[in-house]
Motif scaffolding. Structure first.
Motif, PDB file in Angstrom:
ATOM      1  N   ALA A   1       1.868   7.870 -15.682  1.00 15.38           N
ATOM      2  CA  ALA A   1       2.719   7.099 -16.592  1.00 15.38           C
ATOM      3  C   ALA A   1       3.933   7.894 -17.069  1.00 15.38           C
ATOM      4  N   TYR A   2       3.715   9.176 -17.417  1.00 20.84           N
ATOM      5  CA  TYR A   2       4.820   9.937 -18.002  1.00 20.84           C
ATOM      6  C   TYR A   2       5.763  10.511 -16.942  1.00 20.84           C
ATOM      7  N   ARG A   3       5.529  10.131 -15.681  1.00 22.74           N
ATOM      8  CA  ARG A   3       6.485  10.474 -14.624  1.00 22.74           C
ATOM      9  C   ARG A   3       7.138   9.198 -14.069  1.00 22.74           C
ATOM     10  N   SER A   4       7.068   8.114 -14.832  1.00 30.27           N
ATOM     11  CA  SER A   4       7.531   6.814 -14.312  1.00 30.27           C
ATOM     12  C   SER A   4       8.976   6.841 -13.852  1.00 30.27           C
ATOM     13  N   GLN A   5       9.797   7.637 -14.541  1.00 28.47           N
ATOM     14  CA  GLN A   5      11.225   7.626 -14.173  1.00 28.47           C
ATOM     15  C   GLN A   5      11.481   8.244 -12.805  1.00 28.47           C
ATOM     16  N   GLU A   6      10.452   8.892 -12.228  1.00 27.27           N
ATOM     17  CA  GLU A   6      10.624   9.491 -10.900  1.00 27.27           C
ATOM     18  C   GLU A   6      10.261   8.520  -9.770  1.00 27.27           C
ATOM     19  N   PHE A   7       9.766   7.335 -10.138  1.00 24.40           N
ATOM     20  CA  PHE A   7       9.397   6.344  -9.116  1.00 24.40           C
ATOM     21  C   PHE A   7      10.587   5.422  -8.832  1.00 24.40           C
ATOM     22  N   SER A   8      10.884   5.233  -7.568  1.00 27.32           N
ATOM     23  CA  SER A   8      12.045   4.426  -7.166  1.00 27.32           C
ATOM     24  C   SER A   8      11.897   2.962  -7.596  1.00 27.32           C
ATOM     25  N   HIS A   9      12.954   2.431  -8.165  1.00 26.43           N
ATOM     26  CA  HIS A   9      13.077   0.998  -8.469  1.00 26.43           C
ATOM     27  C   HIS A   9      12.073   0.495  -9.520  1.00 26.43           C
ATOM     28  N   LEU A  10      11.255   1.365 -10.079  1.00 24.68           N
ATOM     29  CA  LEU A  10      10.182   0.918 -10.976  1.00 24.68           C
ATOM     30  C   LEU A  10      10.755   0.216 -12.207  1.00 24.68           C
TER      31      LEU A  10
ATOM     32  N   VAL B   1       8.119   2.279  -1.120  1.00 31.85           N
ATOM     33  CA  VAL B   1       8.697   1.301  -2.045  1.00 31.85           C
ATOM     34  C   VAL B   1      10.141   1.004  -1.650  1.00 31.85           C
ATOM     35  N   GLU B   2      10.900   2.051  -1.351  1.00 34.75           N
ATOM     36  CA  GLU B   2      12.311   1.842  -0.983  1.00 34.75           C
ATOM     37  C   GLU B   2      12.441   1.012   0.290  1.00 34.75           C
ATOM     38  N   ALA B   3      11.572   1.266   1.254  1.00 36.09           N
ATOM     39  CA  ALA B   3      11.625   0.504   2.509  1.00 36.09           C
ATOM     40  C   ALA B   3      11.333  -0.970   2.260  1.00 36.09           C
ATOM     41  N   ALA B   4      10.304  -1.241   1.466  1.00 34.44           N
ATOM     42  CA  ALA B   4       9.964  -2.641   1.168  1.00 34.44           C
ATOM     43  C   ALA B   4      11.090  -3.296   0.372  1.00 34.44           C
ATOM     44  N   TYR B   5      11.613  -2.543  -0.588  1.00 28.50           N
ATOM     45  CA  TYR B   5      12.697  -3.069  -1.431  1.00 28.50           C
ATOM     46  C   TYR B   5      13.896  -3.458  -0.577  1.00 28.50           C
ATOM     47  N   THR B   6      14.252  -2.557   0.335  1.00 31.85           N
ATOM     48  CA  THR B   6      15.408  -2.793   1.206  1.00 31.85           C
ATOM     49  C   THR B   6      15.174  -3.991   2.123  1.00 31.85           C
TER      50      THR B   6
ATOM     51  N   GLU C   1       3.453  15.996  -5.488  1.00 35.53           N
ATOM     52  CA  GLU C   1       4.834  15.905  -4.990  1.00 35.53           C
ATOM     53  C   GLU C   1       4.937  15.190  -3.640  1.00 35.53           C
ATOM     54  N   PRO C   2       4.161  15.614  -2.631  1.00 33.89           N
ATOM     55  CA  PRO C   2       4.286  14.883  -1.347  1.00 33.89           C
ATOM     56  C   PRO C   2       3.837  13.429  -1.461  1.00 33.89           C
ATOM     57  N   LEU C   3       2.842  13.184  -2.316  1.00 33.04           N
ATOM     58  CA  LEU C   3       2.386  11.800  -2.499  1.00 33.04           C
ATOM     59  C   LEU C   3       3.486  10.951  -3.129  1.00 33.04           C
ATOM     60  N   LEU C   4       4.164  11.530  -4.111  1.00 32.54           N
ATOM     61  CA  LEU C   4       5.242  10.804  -4.782  1.00 32.54           C
ATOM     62  C   LEU C   4       6.374  10.480  -3.801  1.00 32.54           C
ATOM     63  N   ARG C   5       6.710  11.449  -2.951  1.00 32.53           N
ATOM     64  CA  ARG C   5       7.763  11.190  -1.941  1.00 32.53           C
ATOM     65  C   ARG C   5       7.360  10.039  -1.018  1.00 32.53           C
ATOM     66  N   GLU C   6       6.077  10.018  -0.627  1.00 35.59           N
ATOM     67  CA  GLU C   6       5.596   8.957   0.262  1.00 35.59           C
ATOM     68  C   GLU C   6       5.625   7.604  -0.446  1.00 35.59           C
ATOM     69  N   VAL C   7       5.199   7.580  -1.721  1.00 30.97           N
ATOM     70  CA  VAL C   7       5.257   6.330  -2.489  1.00 30.97           C
ATOM     71  C   VAL C   7       6.689   5.811  -2.512  1.00 30.97           C
ATOM     72  N   ASN C   8       7.614   6.690  -2.843  1.00 31.30           N
ATOM     73  CA  ASN C   8       9.007   6.254  -2.962  1.00 31.30           C
ATOM     74  C   ASN C   8       9.578   5.799  -1.617  1.00 31.30           C
ATOM     75  N   THR C   9       9.193   6.479  -0.558  1.00 28.66           N
ATOM     76  CA  THR C   9       9.648   6.067   0.777  1.00 28.66           C
ATOM     77  C   THR C   9       9.194   4.642   1.079  1.00 28.66           C
TER      78      THR C   9
ATOM     79  N   ASP D   1       0.866  -1.193   0.000  1.00 28.13           N
ATOM     80  CA  ASP D   1       0.000   0.000   0.000  1.00 28.13           C
ATOM     81  C   ASP D   1       0.896   1.233   0.000  1.00 28.13           C
ATOM     82  N   VAL D   2       0.790   2.040  -1.068  1.00 32.75           N
ATOM     83  CA  VAL D   2       1.633   3.247  -1.152  1.00 32.75           C
ATOM     84  C   VAL D   2       0.850   4.508  -0.822  1.00 32.75           C
ATOM     85  N   GLY D   3      -0.360   4.321  -0.226  1.00 35.71           N
ATOM     86  CA  GLY D   3      -1.116   5.504   0.183  1.00 35.71           C
ATOM     87  C   GLY D   3      -2.553   5.528  -0.290  1.00 35.71           C
ATOM     88  N   PHE D   4      -2.917   4.599  -1.184  1.00 38.44           N
ATOM     89  CA  PHE D   4      -4.283   4.564  -1.710  1.00 38.44           C
ATOM     90  C   PHE D   4      -5.229   3.900  -0.721  1.00 38.44           C
TER      91      PHE D   4
END
Lengths: 364, 364
Positions: free
Chosen positions: B216-225, B191-196, B181-189, B134-137
């Protein structure tokens, strides 16, 4: 087959509840002498239409010529298109059905009357055309008694058509009883004015077709009414319950779903969303929620994704298990059935029949 | 066949616009190296899925095993069920597909993992199981990095299953850019925690599957995607336009309707309602209206009955004629297509192809 053998989501119709609802309406209409012409938009199932006819309905109403084709094919011999038909291709479909089926159409314009009559005349058939009058819903319908009489006279002169009477739809009356009274007076004022103007022009009025499920059991209070076109009464739904027009025990249709996720605290996720229930909202009160969770009145089906139902259990003391099944009474039964290709008739835990929603997808 | 020969309502897809949308996403994903796995819930049309594959998609995503069956039958060889499967009958369906098709499933519970693995093991097959986080939804997805690692390790030990990676759905990000922006930071936080946590437990992470059309067109800003699962990008709709994620010119899908009544002053009635467009609301702004009337931006499609579209023309200077046709961009393209059995591919006034919505009604 037993209920637990069905995959979910599955639309269930409790046959005992449905029969009770059908019987109640049959008894009421027989006793009061108003003819019953159920609108099949609710179920779109030939076997249900046949059952309604067997219980005394004089015919059916439909919205689309392709729906009428399905019902005519199933042996229904009196079909009213309660919808203005303005395209030649659609009128031609209806004229073809007239070989076996009595067809009538309600409409509110010269253009529609001319279009339908032209197809029937070309086919060597005749169609009953009813003048739709606006009784306050402000959707379709001529706006004055003079306009009603003018259109009736126009119809009466058209080759291929007979003036068939007056039609109206009181779609604005799904309100609390106290608010119904002024609306009912306005409906009767408009119907009486049109009735008087048309008869004064020398035309007989064979039918006055009105009705809807919320108003069905008040039919004897509508002026000049000869037939009603309720759709939802065999099944009912959360909107009718919320409006005081039915009880939950009258709701024959439920959607059986499965709990697929409990990962988010205070949330339970079902395997049915807007593509299972439709997105139709609760029409009264706070407009919140998409159905009644029968096993837990403290749970709120507050949101729908396309394939997920989102339940808030923060006020509930019930525990939920992944894989368990929950039955839901949807907001709007017509919209829910329209999402599905088949529904299951049940008694208790036994699946007694499977019905194809044969007229679903017949949008034209 | 020409457009005017179609009966209405009819769902039209402008093939040139769709190809432009498909090409843009193919170019973006090829350039950035993110794999494209379109979600077929939007169109449910095998020919469109095949076109997406031909343009470089690595496979598809689906929500229901019966949808996957339709797409596998059409030759799609890599299908991800982006949905927790918790019933043996559904898992058995997927295991049967695995004879010809690579199957993966995302899920968030031991129960789901055990259920799916059991069917694949019994069939002598293997399934890739991804852990949904769950990344916030707040719909599905485990709630912590520790829970993600625990479920990944559980999966890795199951006969019939391989741990396939991480899956998430950023369904809450369809908001204005500043709010993203804040949502994206939370998603990445998250995802990175789970990944680690998962990699620390010794498991390799083959895929990180995310995405949606708005993001979709911001995909490169998502960690590890590594892959995205957008659905709506070939067609677009009023919600994406209202959110700033597309323009009206990017909307390939319109619904062609006919004016059937102009009897009520300041109102025009169309032959399409909630059973044509769906009742899905506008997700942003005032939430008003059910579609864009392309011929008249001063008109508001303010209400839907089941088979009537109610247009308010009180602010419009355009005149309307019974029988004329109007094309509407609906609020939600996925929900609209889901109402129909077929759609028409057009170029200008020519109907070039008719597509069955083959996976429509596949609710299980």
């Amino acid at each position: 087959m037993l209920l637990h053998e069905l995959e979910t989501p599955a639309v269930l119709i409790d046959l005992d509840v449905m029969e009770r609802n059908l019987g109640r309406m049959a008894e009421y209409t027989a006793r009061t002498g108003v003819a019953l012409r159920p609108h099949i938009k609710t179920h779109k199932i030939p076997a249900l239409a046949q059952r309604q006819i067997a219980l005394g309905a004089i015919g059916i109403a439909a919205a689309k010529p392709t729906e009428a084709e399905v019902m005519s094919e199933a042996g229904i011999r009196d079909i009213m298109l309660a919808y203005p038909i303005v395209a030649a291709a659609k009128a031609d479909r209806l004229a073809r059905l007239a070989e076996h089926t009595r067809i009538s159409v309600s409409l509110d314009s010269h253009e529609a009357a001319d279009c339908v009559a032209r197809s029937f005349h070309a086919a060597g058939r005749n169609v009953d055309l009813l003048v739709e009058i606006d009784v306050g819903f402000a959707r379709c319908g001529v706006q004055s008694a003079a306009a009603a009489a003018e259109l009736a006279l126009h119809i009466a002169k058209l080759p291929g058509a007979t003036f068939g009477g007056i039609m109206f739809y009181p779609g604005h009356m799904m309100v609390p009883p106290a608010e119904q009274e002024p609306l009912l007076r306005e409906v009767n004022t408009r119907v009486e004015a049109a009735y008087t103007a048309i008869t004064a022009s020398g035309l007989p009025i064979a039918r006055v077709s009105g009705g809807s499920t919320p108003m069905a059991y008040r039919s004897q209070e509508f002026s000049h009414l000869t037939e009603i076109r309720p759709g939802m009464y065999p099944l009912n739904d959360r909107n009718l319950v919320a409006g005081g027009f039915a009880t939950l025990e009258d709701c024959a249709l439920t959607v059986m779903t499965t709990v697929v996720s409990t990962a988010v605290p205070q949330r339970v996720i079902l395997d049915g969303g807007s593509k299972t229930f439709s997105s139709d909202r609760l029409l009264t009160g706070d407009h919140i929620g998409h159905g009644v969770v029968l096993a837990d009145r403290d749970a709120t089906l507050y949101g729908l994704s396309e394939e997920h139902g989102h339940i808030d259990i923060s006020r509930s003391s019930r525990s939920y298990t992944i894989g368990e099944r929950l039955r839901i009474v949807p907001n709007h039964v017509c919209a829910t059935i329209n999402m599905h290709d088949r529904v299951y008739g049940i008694r208790g835990d036994v699946v007694e029949c499977v019905w194809d929603v044969a007229a679903r997808g017949h949008v034209q």
